[in-house]
Write a protein that holds these residues in place. Structure first.
Motif, PDB file in Angstrom:
ATOM      1  N   LEU A 262      28.527  17.922 -16.530  1.00 13.17           N
ATOM      2  CA  LEU A 262      28.821  17.886 -15.105  1.00 13.17           C
ATOM      3  C   LEU A 262      27.667  17.277 -14.333  1.00 13.17           C
ATOM      4  N   ILE A 263      26.433  17.580 -14.757  1.00 11.49           N
ATOM      5  CA  ILE A 263      25.258  17.097 -14.049  1.00 11.49           C
ATOM      6  C   ILE A 263      24.929  15.667 -14.448  1.00 11.49           C
ATOM      7  N   PHE A 264      25.041  15.365 -15.750  1.00  5.80           N
ATOM      8  CA  PHE A 264      24.712  14.042 -16.266  1.00  5.80           C
ATOM      9  C   PHE A 264      25.943  13.428 -16.932  1.00  5.80           C
ATOM     10  N   PRO A 265      26.792  12.722 -16.179  1.00  2.60           N
ATOM     11  CA  PRO A 265      27.983  12.101 -16.774  1.00  2.60           C
ATOM     12  C   PRO A 265      27.577  11.146 -17.889  1.00  2.60           C
ATOM     13  N   ALA A 266      28.376  11.133 -18.926  1.00  2.00           N
ATOM     14  CA  ALA A 266      28.052  10.291 -20.074  1.00  2.00           C
ATOM     15  C   ALA A 266      28.054   8.831 -19.666  1.00  2.00           C
ATOM     16  N   LEU A 267      26.935   8.139 -19.943  1.00  2.00           N
ATOM     17  CA  LEU A 267      26.823   6.741 -19.578  1.00  2.00           C
ATOM     18  C   LEU A 267      27.889   5.895 -20.254  1.00  2.00           C
ATOM     19  N   ALA A 268      28.250   6.304 -21.448  1.00  2.00           N
ATOM     20  CA  ALA A 268      29.213   5.511 -22.219  1.00  2.00           C
ATOM     21  C   ALA A 268      30.559   5.413 -21.521  1.00  2.00           C
ATOM     22  N   SER A 269      30.876   6.362 -20.611  1.00  2.00           N
ATOM     23  CA  SER A 269      32.174   6.349 -19.939  1.00  2.00           C
ATOM     24  C   SER A 269      32.129   5.533 -18.650  1.00  2.00           C
ATOM     25  N   GLU A 270      30.952   5.075 -18.224  1.00  2.00           N
ATOM     26  CA  GLU A 270      30.815   4.354 -16.965  1.00  2.00           C
ATOM     27  C   GLU A 270      30.741   2.855 -17.214  1.00  2.00           C
ATOM     28  N   LYS A 271      31.607   2.121 -16.569  1.00  3.59           N
ATOM     29  CA  LYS A 271      31.613   0.674 -16.722  1.00  3.59           C
ATOM     30  C   LYS A 271      30.420   0.039 -16.027  1.00  3.59           C
ATOM     31  N   ILE A 272      30.022  -1.087 -16.564  1.00  4.85           N
ATOM     32  CA  ILE A 272      29.112  -1.978 -15.860  1.00  4.85           C
ATOM     33  C   ILE A 272      29.945  -3.134 -15.310  1.00  4.85           C
TER      34      ILE A 272
ATOM     35  N   ARG B 262      26.628 -12.038  -1.784  1.00  5.40           N
ATOM     36  CA  ARG B 262      27.097 -10.651  -1.782  1.00  5.40           C
ATOM     37  C   ARG B 262      26.567  -9.905  -3.008  1.00  5.40           C
ATOM     38  N   THR B 263      26.529 -10.572  -4.157  1.00  4.48           N
ATOM     39  CA  THR B 263      25.993  -9.947  -5.368  1.00  4.48           C
ATOM     40  C   THR B 263      24.542  -9.550  -5.171  1.00  4.48           C
ATOM     41  N   MET B 264      23.733 -10.452  -4.617  1.00  5.53           N
ATOM     42  CA  MET B 264      22.313 -10.134  -4.391  1.00  5.53           C
ATOM     43  C   MET B 264      22.164  -8.958  -3.430  1.00  5.53           C
ATOM     44  N   LEU B 265      23.029  -8.901  -2.416  1.00 11.10           N
ATOM     45  CA  LEU B 265      22.978  -7.794  -1.465  1.00 11.10           C
ATOM     46  C   LEU B 265      23.336  -6.478  -2.151  1.00 11.10           C
ATOM     47  N   GLU B 266      24.388  -6.494  -2.974  1.00 13.15           N
ATOM     48  CA  GLU B 266      24.809  -5.272  -3.657  1.00 13.15           C
ATOM     49  C   GLU B 266      23.759  -4.793  -4.656  1.00 13.15           C
ATOM     50  N   ILE B 267      23.094  -5.719  -5.317  1.00 20.04           N
ATOM     51  CA  ILE B 267      22.047  -5.317  -6.255  1.00 20.04           C
ATOM     52  C   ILE B 267      20.906  -4.644  -5.502  1.00 20.04           C
ATOM     53  N   LYS B 268      20.544  -5.169  -4.346  1.00 22.32           N
ATOM     54  CA  LYS B 268      19.510  -4.531  -3.523  1.00 22.32           C
ATOM     55  C   LYS B 268      19.944  -3.153  -3.057  1.00 22.32           C
ATOM     56  N   GLN B 269      21.207  -3.019  -2.665  1.00 23.77           N
ATOM     57  CA  GLN B 269      21.709  -1.735  -2.158  1.00 23.77           C
ATOM     58  C   GLN B 269      21.801  -0.676  -3.250  1.00 23.77           C
ATOM     59  N   ASN B 270      21.978  -1.103  -4.496  1.00 23.86           N
ATOM     60  CA  ASN B 270      21.999  -0.192  -5.647  1.00 23.86           C
ATOM     61  C   ASN B 270      23.087   0.877  -5.521  1.00 23.86           C
ATOM     62  N   SER B 271      24.228   0.502  -4.974  1.00 23.95           N
ATOM     63  CA  SER B 271      25.297   1.479  -4.760  1.00 23.95           C
ATOM     64  C   SER B 271      26.279   1.547  -5.919  1.00 23.95           C
ATOM     65  N   ARG B 272      26.265   0.510  -6.791  1.00 27.18           N
ATOM     66  CA  ARG B 272      27.167   0.493  -7.939  1.00 27.18           C
ATOM     67  C   ARG B 272      26.404   0.014  -9.172  1.00 27.18           C
ATOM     68  N   ARG B 273      27.063   0.150 -10.315  1.00 28.14           N
ATOM     69  CA  ARG B 273      26.479  -0.292 -11.592  1.00 28.14           C
ATOM     70  C   ARG B 273      26.877  -1.754 -11.815  1.00 28.14           C
ATOM     71  N   ILE B 274      26.030  -2.673 -11.345  1.00 27.16           N
ATOM     72  CA  ILE B 274      26.337  -4.097 -11.325  1.00 27.16           C
ATOM     73  C   ILE B 274      25.272  -4.868 -12.086  1.00 27.16           C
TER      74      ILE B 274
END
Length: 258
Positions: free
Chosen positions: A12-22, A71-83
């Motif tokens: 619950l605290i640490f979701p398995a990384l393997a289940s999260e898409k990049i 937009r990609t560069m902005l999102e990478i700076k914002q660090n809001s998703r796994r991109i």
């Protein structure tokens, strides 16, 4: 029972990384990313194929997402998703807010694209002389890094840096978010005079967009500047362990050619 409760709380605290898409963000950029004309989505390209092989080898779930470079560069700076953006130049400024893989692709030496009839640009141009000539208008793509050597020259001669964000244009500088076809047309129509590009990309697009590039030429640089070295550039949400997996797969595929 205690062990099961303990394990449940960990997940619950640490979701398995393997289940999260990049999310692998890209923009159409032949010959690196080439779109299917029917769907408008990527289905081919040198870097697309390499990235697909690398990510499949990591066993990390991933999907491609079409996005503008800015937009990609902005999102990478914002660090809001796994991109991850898989065609990035490494520089010290970007390293402050992103995780980088080892390099996996190197372009041919930089060249410029200019008009065939523009006698102001010699057949073996010197980078400093070009940049110092304010009668020539340079076309740049906003936010793009051209590698440390050219970036430093742009800062010195044009007071331009890809990390500065929005910047004023001038008589000798046009900054745009154009795609490659639009950049070719801008030079062809004399709205600007030249732009920098890696040799692989330049050779491909003048053939790919032959009808639009009939009056254009590739000009080698007298002071040869090594082509861009491409890396995965990822948000900090992509963990070090995952970057390590990507690095291991890059090394394996570079070694075996598969």
């Amino acid at each position: 029972m205690i062990i099961l409760i303990f394990l449940s709380s960990i997940f619950l605290i640490f979701p398995a990384l393997a289940s999260e898409k990049i999310i692998i963000q890209y923009h159409i950029r032949p010959p690196f990313f080439i779109e299917d004309p029917k769907t408008g989505l990527v289905n081919s390209g040198v870097i697309y194929k390499l990235v697909t092989n690398i990510m499949n080898d990591t066993k990390i779930p991933f999907e491609f997402e079409k996005m503008s470079f800015a937009r990609t560069m902005l999102e990478i700076k914002q660090n809001s998703r796994r991109i991850c953006y898989p065609a990035a130049n490494y520089n010290s400024e970007r390293k402050k807010y992103a995780n980088f893989s080892v390099p996996f692709f190197k372009d041919k030496n930089f060249v410029i694209i200019a008009r065939k009839d523009d006698k102001r640009i010699p057949s073996n141009a010197n980078t400093e002389e070009l940049l110092n000539n304010n009668d020539l208008k340079l076309l740049l793509k906003i936010g793009y890094s051209y590698g440390d050597e050219i970036d430093k020259k742009l800062l010195n001669y044009k007071n331009y840096s890809p990390s500065m964000g929005a910047q004023k244009e001038s008589k000798s500088l046009l900054i745009s978010s154009m795609n490659n076809l639009q950049m070719i047309e801008t030079i062809s129509n004399k709205e600007a005079d030249y732009f920098f590009m890696g040799g692989n990309e330049a050779e491909f697009i003048l053939t790919y967009f032959e009808k639009n590039a009939k009056n254009l030429r590739i000009v080698p640089l007298a002071n040869a500047i090594s082509g861009s070295v491409r890396h995965f550039m990822c948000t900090l949400r992509v963990e070090k362990e995952e970057i390590d997996k990507i690095n291991n797969s890059i090394k394996k595929i570079m070694r075996t050619g598969n």
